[in-house]
Design a protein around this motif. Structure first.
Motif, PDB file in Angstrom:
ATOM      1  N   TYR A  23     -39.730  69.716 -14.418  1.00  0.00           N
ATOM      2  CA  TYR A  23     -41.501  69.869 -14.265  1.00  0.00           C
ATOM      3  C   TYR A  23     -41.762  71.090 -13.289  1.00  0.00           C
ATOM      4  N   VAL A  24     -42.276  72.005 -13.925  1.00  0.00           N
ATOM      5  CA  VAL A  24     -42.882  73.145 -13.073  1.00  0.00           C
ATOM      6  C   VAL A  24     -44.309  73.144 -13.052  1.00  0.00           C
ATOM      7  N   THR A  25     -44.680  73.365 -11.864  1.00  0.00           N
ATOM      8  CA  THR A  25     -46.230  73.261 -11.792  1.00  0.00           C
ATOM      9  C   THR A  25     -46.614  74.667 -11.361  1.00  0.00           C
ATOM     10  N   ASP A  26     -47.373  75.085 -12.046  1.00  0.00           N
ATOM     11  CA  ASP A  26     -47.944  76.610 -11.991  1.00  0.00           C
ATOM     12  C   ASP A  26     -49.618  76.848 -12.106  1.00  0.00           C
ATOM     13  N   GLY A  27     -50.269  77.114 -11.527  1.00  0.00           N
ATOM     14  CA  GLY A  27     -51.697  77.274 -11.563  1.00  0.00           C
ATOM     15  C   GLY A  27     -52.295  76.301 -12.140  1.00  0.00           C
ATOM     16  N   GLY A  28     -52.123  75.090 -11.768  1.00  0.00           N
ATOM     17  CA  GLY A  28     -52.798  73.912 -12.120  1.00  0.00           C
ATOM     18  C   GLY A  28     -52.458  73.213 -13.676  1.00  0.00           C
ATOM     19  N   VAL A  29     -51.378  73.725 -14.039  1.00  0.00           N
ATOM     20  CA  VAL A  29     -50.799  73.223 -15.277  1.00  0.00           C
ATOM     21  C   VAL A  29     -49.190  72.878 -14.854  1.00  0.00           C
ATOM     22  N   ILE A  30     -48.829  71.443 -15.427  1.00  0.00           N
ATOM     23  CA  ILE A  30     -47.593  70.811 -15.326  1.00  0.00           C
ATOM     24  C   ILE A  30     -46.915  71.080 -16.659  1.00  0.00           C
ATOM     25  N   TYR A  31     -45.791  71.931 -16.676  1.00  0.00           N
ATOM     26  CA  TYR A  31     -45.152  72.023 -17.642  1.00  0.00           C
ATOM     27  C   TYR A  31     -43.860  71.381 -17.520  1.00  0.00           C
ATOM     28  N   SER A  32     -43.305  70.739 -18.659  1.00  0.00           N
ATOM     29  CA  SER A  32     -42.405  69.672 -18.599  1.00  0.00           C
ATOM     30  C   SER A  32     -41.388  70.065 -19.813  1.00  0.00           C
ATOM     31  N   SER A  33     -40.107  69.808 -19.811  1.00  0.00           N
ATOM     32  CA  SER A  33     -39.144  70.201 -20.820  1.00  0.00           C
ATOM     33  C   SER A  33     -37.944  69.313 -20.629  1.00  0.00           C
ATOM     34  N   SER A  34     -37.353  69.173 -21.479  1.00  0.00           N
ATOM     35  CA  SER A  34     -35.812  68.283 -21.357  1.00  0.00           C
ATOM     36  C   SER A  34     -34.639  69.117 -21.743  1.00  0.00           C
ATOM     37  N   ASP A  35     -34.961  70.324 -22.160  1.00  0.00           N
ATOM     38  CA  ASP A  35     -34.013  71.213 -22.554  1.00  0.00           C
ATOM     39  C   ASP A  35     -34.390  72.717 -21.870  1.00  0.00           C
ATOM     40  N   ALA A  36     -35.295  72.896 -21.169  1.00  0.00           N
ATOM     41  CA  ALA A  36     -35.821  74.285 -20.769  1.00  0.00           C
ATOM     42  C   ALA A  36     -36.096  75.274 -21.742  1.00  0.00           C
ATOM     43  N   LYS A  37     -36.028  74.677 -23.218  1.00  0.00           N
ATOM     44  CA  LYS A  37     -36.541  75.554 -24.361  1.00  0.00           C
ATOM     45  C   LYS A  37     -37.999  75.233 -24.845  1.00  0.00           C
ATOM     46  N   ASN A  38     -38.152  73.860 -25.089  1.00  0.00           N
ATOM     47  CA  ASN A  38     -39.429  73.502 -25.755  1.00  0.00           C
ATOM     48  C   ASN A  38     -40.182  72.831 -24.460  1.00  0.00           C
ATOM     49  N   TRP A  39     -41.589  73.021 -24.261  1.00  0.00           N
ATOM     50  CA  TRP A  39     -42.024  72.739 -23.182  1.00  0.00           C
ATOM     51  C   TRP A  39     -43.345  71.857 -23.684  1.00  0.00           C
ATOM     52  N   ASN A  40     -44.103  70.979 -22.940  1.00  0.00           N
ATOM     53  CA  ASN A  40     -45.207  70.357 -22.960  1.00  0.00           C
ATOM     54  C   ASN A  40     -45.972  70.781 -21.692  1.00  0.00           C
ATOM     55  N   THR A  41     -47.248  70.791 -22.063  1.00  0.00           N
ATOM     56  CA  THR A  41     -48.203  71.266 -20.754  1.00  0.00           C
ATOM     57  C   THR A  41     -49.400  70.026 -20.781  1.00  0.00           C
ATOM     58  N   VAL A  42     -49.489  69.950 -19.353  1.00  0.00           N
ATOM     59  CA  VAL A  42     -50.857  69.027 -18.965  1.00  0.00           C
ATOM     60  C   VAL A  42     -51.557  69.641 -17.878  1.00  0.00           C
ATOM     61  N   SER A  43     -52.726  69.904 -17.807  1.00  0.00           N
ATOM     62  CA  SER A  43     -53.628  70.382 -16.758  1.00  0.00           C
ATOM     63  C   SER A  43     -53.866  69.227 -15.912  1.00  0.00           C
ATOM     64  N   ALA A  44     -53.745  69.744 -14.527  1.00  0.00           N
ATOM     65  CA  ALA A  44     -53.755  68.859 -13.509  1.00  0.00           C
ATOM     66  C   ALA A  44     -53.791  69.300 -12.172  1.00  0.00           C
ATOM     67  N   ASP A  45     -55.058  68.790 -11.421  1.00  0.00           N
ATOM     68  CA  ASP A  45     -55.304  69.535 -10.027  1.00  0.00           C
ATOM     69  C   ASP A  45     -54.569  68.962  -9.041  1.00  0.00           C
ATOM     70  N   VAL A  46     -53.187  69.439  -9.034  1.00  0.00           N
ATOM     71  CA  VAL A  46     -52.108  69.284  -8.127  1.00  0.00           C
ATOM     72  C   VAL A  46     -51.346  70.771  -7.620  1.00  0.00           C
ATOM     73  N   LYS A  47     -50.955  70.589  -6.289  1.00  0.00           N
ATOM     74  CA  LYS A  47     -50.399  72.041  -6.074  1.00  0.00           C
ATOM     75  C   LYS A  47     -49.018  71.822  -6.503  1.00  0.00           C
ATOM     76  N   SER A  48     -48.334  70.554  -6.566  1.00  0.00           N
ATOM     77  CA  SER A  48     -46.834  70.696  -6.934  1.00  0.00           C
ATOM     78  C   SER A  48     -46.382  69.271  -7.468  1.00  0.00           C
ATOM     79  N   VAL A  49     -45.652  69.076  -8.331  1.00  0.00           N
ATOM     80  CA  VAL A  49     -45.192  67.869  -8.823  1.00  0.00           C
ATOM     81  C   VAL A  49     -43.945  67.638  -7.969  1.00  0.00           C
ATOM     82  N   LEU A  50     -43.752  66.322  -6.916  1.00  0.00           N
ATOM     83  CA  LEU A  50     -42.650  66.163  -6.398  1.00  0.00           C
ATOM     84  C   LEU A  50     -41.705  65.698  -7.003  1.00  0.00           C
ATOM     85  N   GLY A  51     -41.940  64.728  -7.902  1.00  0.00           N
ATOM     86  CA  GLY A  51     -40.644  64.005  -8.552  1.00  0.00           C
ATOM     87  C   GLY A  51     -41.163  62.825  -9.167  1.00  0.00           C
TER      88      GLY A  51
END
Length: 444
Positions: A229-257
């Motif tokens: 999970y990478v949080t960047d500019g109000g977007v949460i990027y998620s990937s299981s292989d570091a190649k293909n990514w899903n995105t979710v817009s969220a009003d959070v500063k950082s996903v913790l875990g």
């Protein structure tokens, strides 16, 4: 006349009975068997050379029966592996407490000599050399059959409570990062490093870390073992292989875990947040103390399973806040499979009498290992270790950094094989280590 008949009748019965008894004696058969097998073998009292906690040499007595010998009748092997004897056990003086065999053939058990073809009958009083495997034979009572076993008594070659480290290589890109965050995804090392212009995500490929994607300078990373999970500019990027990514817009500063079914984050207002739908929607999570003590920098999230119940987990948020200039802040929360039973986040108050708090360390990095917590930060010259859920933190004689270790900042992560990874800026070192017993107990 009547009495004479009774006398002769009694005499006749007595003679018949004597004949019957004699007949039974003459017809007794000795039964022998043509098959044989060892059905049980137990170690006796053993001696082990070890060291006391102060480092003094000493000899301790081991109860050999505590180490089960496993018999494979098809392969013809007997061994105590994987329940190896402790390092320092004298394998040249092994004694056995007992042996059992099929069809009461335990009297026909013997060892083959290590130096000749001669036989040594099994004896509980003899000590034998097992610095190498030995052959054990059992013969049937008929003498027509003999079965051979290879007996291998093994001992560990390293101390259980010691760390073994290896320096994998030096990465010149990591050397120049200003900070770094390490994580594990699909049992592979993942690193988010901060450069002068932004952040870079790297994954371990063929023994070296390869860049897979760039993010902004404010990007943060978390992993839960299966997802990045990478949080960047109000977007949460998620990937299981570091190649293909899903995105979710969220009003959070950082996903913790992630812990159990719940995802946790820090909001832009520095509040603890929780999501039950992978970050699509969020709500404020309950806390039991002043929100000023929620970490605002060097934030770490750790999740572990409680010893008492696999369905009950414990989550930690550990980092630094402006409300405390002396120690790091530690929050914990019990997370149940039934989320409705969740308790509030609990703040561990600073007790002035507790001299074993976790210091406020810049670039603090925390991970869980062997059911406990350990941390590194600041000058990166020591590891802090907590056995009581983050209340007391001490240097540990077991968890020592390797001698060649050097770092400006460092981040730690633990993989599925119980290896600790430490990624170092300043030197570019990448280290991999494991507590020896974690490799034994978990057969990795």
């Amino acid at each position: 006349m009547k009495s004479k008949i009774s006398f002769f009748a009694l005499s006749f019965v007595t003679v018949c009975m004597m004949s019957s008894c004699l007949g039974d004696k003459d017809d007794t058969e000795i039964v022998t068997y043509d098959d044989a097998a060892i059905t049980g073998l137990t170690l006796g009292t053993l001696k082990c050379h070890t060291k006391t906690s102060s480092g003094k040499d000493t000899i301790v007595t081991l109860t050999g029966s505590s180490y089960v010998l496993h018999i494979d009748q098809y392969a013809g092997t007997i061994t105590n592996a994987p329940d190896s004897l402790p390092i320092g056990t004298n394998l040249k003086k092994i004694v056995f407490e007992s042996v059992s065999a099929l069809n009461n053939s335990s009297n026909n058990v013997f060892w083959k000599s290590l130096t000749s073809d001669s036989k040594i009958f099994f004896s509980k009083t003899d000590s034998l050399d097992f610095s190498q495997p030995r052959e054990l034979y059992v013969s049937s009572s008929s003498g027509q059959f003999s079965k051979k076993y290879k007996v291998d008594i093994v001992a560990h070659k390293e101390y259980a409570d010691s760390m073994t480290w290896s320096k994998l290589y030096i990465d010149n890109d990591i050397k120049n990062y200003t900070s770094v965050k390490a994580g594990i995804c699909k049992n592979n090392l993942v690193v988010l490093g901060k450069t002068a212009s932004g952040t870079e995500l790297r994954t371990l490929v063929d023994g070296s870390l390869k860049k897979t994607r760039s993010f902004s300078a404010n990007a943060t990373m978390a992993t839960d073992g299966n997802t990045i999970y990478v949080t960047d500019g109000g977007v949460i990027y998620s990937s299981s292989d570091a190649k293909n990514w899903n995105t979710v817009s969220a009003d959070v500063k950082s996903v913790l875990g992630v812990c159990g079914k719940e995802m946790f984050a820090i909001s832009n207002a520095n509040k603890l947040m929780m999501s039950l739908n992978n970050g699509v929607s969020w709500k404020n999570d309950d806390i039991d103390d002043d929100a000023r003590y929620i970490p605002s920098s060097d934030i770490n999230f750790v999740s572990s399973v409680t010893e008492s119940n696999a369905d009950v987990k414990r989550a930690f948020v550990i980092g630094n806040s402006s409300a405390n200039s002396k120690k790091a802040e530690v929050w914990s929360k019990i997370v149940e499979d039934n989320t409705e039973k969740d308790l509030s986040w609990m703040y561990q108050k600073f007790n002035e009498s507790n001299n074993y708090y976790l210091p406020r360390l810049r670039n603090l990095s925390v991970a869980a290992y062997d059911g406990n917590l350990f941390a590194i930060g600041g000058e990166c010259n020591k590891l802090y270790y907590s056995e009581d859920c983050g209340i007391c933190w001490k240097e540990n004689n077991i968890f020592k950094l390797p001698k060649e270790f050097t770092a400006t900042t460092a981040s730690i992560a633990v993989d599925d094989d119980y290896f600790i990874w430490i990624v170092c800026t300043g030197s570019g070192q990448v280290w991999k280590g494991r507590l020896n017993k974690m490799g034994w107990d978990n057969k990795k």
